[in-house]
Design an enzyme around this catalytic site. Structure first.
Site, short mmCIF file in Angstrom:
data_model
loop_
_atom_site.label_atom_id
_atom_site.label_comp_id
_atom_site.label_asym_id
_atom_site.label_seq_id
_atom_site.Cartn_x
_atom_site.Cartn_y
_atom_site.Cartn_z
N ARG A 60 0.84 -1.20 0.00
CA ARG A 60 0.00 0.00 0.00
C ARG A 60 0.88 1.25 0.00
NH1 ARG A 60 -4.52 0.32 4.33
NH2 ARG A 60 -5.17 2.01 2.95
N CYS A 112 -1.05 6.34 8.94
CA CYS A 112 -1.38 5.02 8.37
C CYS A 112 -2.49 5.25 7.37
CB CYS A 112 -1.78 4.04 9.48
SG CYS A 112 -3.16 4.61 10.49
#
Length: 283
Positions: A182, A239
């Protein structure tokens, strides 16, 4: 002086609870099944534990910007804490079954609102408690309500404009806590855009855990962080939505980097703006 760590074992948690010295918060939550945590709590939890739901209690409703898990409204969080028998001086044990990610969110929020008592994350979570043969309960506990009076520490949080101002500063270390794929932009199953904030370095939060899902020794964590944060004047952690950044913040805190800050909206906020730059690949 003995080294302080916020991570405690199941047996250490048992001792605190037997002595009546701590409140307990169950933070189990599955991101893809948001009702599962409440169901799991109703099927069994640590005796005396109150349930804290990531969506309802530890976050505010999602809006266009601000990320998928905006910080909760402080008055509502304080009310929930007080109703659970927790005031600013209470020792609190938090646990989940997600490697400490959700429990760390509550641990961090308590630091953010000025909690004065100890807040411990139970290593191994609910599964470790059950595997050790300790009793569980299906009863929702009753507790004499207390008044929780927060003293928010705004310096612990950054928002999108703060991040924009810090892009390119060599004295700032920005840590992306998501999975490597990611971060690199090879995969994005949740948010609208793939990639990371330019200049951010990748430190997947699960690297703080061993293969069995237990936290690594503090010394090992410190060795992991040393080359990442060495020389930094400011450390920022993010995050996907401000949740799994919290175990990295906890790890940094207990290894001595107590000034690390959370970008609350994280990637889900950053990627919601068309004009924000995005990087892919490794840095």
């Amino acid at each position: 002086m003995q080294e302080y760590t916020v991570i405690i074992t199941v047996e250490e948690a048992v001792k605190l609870l037997e002595e009546g010295q701590a409140a307990v918060a169950d933070c189990r939550f599955w991101l893809t099944e948001p009702e599962r945590g409440q169901t799991a709590y109703e099927e069994g939890h640590l005796p005396g534990a109150f349930y804290f739901d990531l969506d309802r209690d530890l976050s505010s409703p999602r809006e266009v910007h601000g990320g998928r898990h905006p910080l909760p409204e402080i008055g509502e969080l304080a009310q929930k804490l007080g109703a659970s028998g927790i005031d600013r001086s209470t020792t609190v044990i938090v646990y989940d079954d997600q490697g400490g990610a959700m429990a760390s969110r509550l641990w961090w929020l308590l630091q953010y609102i000025g909690h004065e008592g100890y807040v411990y994350v139970m290593d191994g979570g609910y599964s470790a408690w059950v595997e050790a043969g300790h009793p569980v309960s299906t009863e929702v506990p009753e507790s004499a309500p207390l008044s929780y009076k927060p003293q928010v520490r705004p310096e612990m949080v950054l928002h999108v404009d703060d991040i924009r101002e810090r892009l390119g500063r060599p004295s700032v270390v920005m840590i992306d806590s998501r999975e490597p794929d990611r971060y690199a932009g090879r995969l994005e199953p949740i948010d609208a855009k793939a990639g990371h904030i330019p200049g951010a370095v990748n430190q997947f939060w699960r690297n703080r855990l061993d293969e069995a899902g237990h936290w690594l020794p503090v010394k090992t964590q410190r060795e992991q962080w040393r080359p990442v944060v060495q020389g930094a004047e400011e450390v920022i952690v993010y995050c996907g939505s401000g949740v799994t950044a919290c175990p990295n913040l906890l790890s940094l805190w207990q290894t001595g980097v107590k000034g690390a800050k959370l970008y609350a909206g994280s990637w889900s906020d950053w990627s919601s703006y068309d004009d924000n730059p995005i990087a892919t690949g490794e840095e």
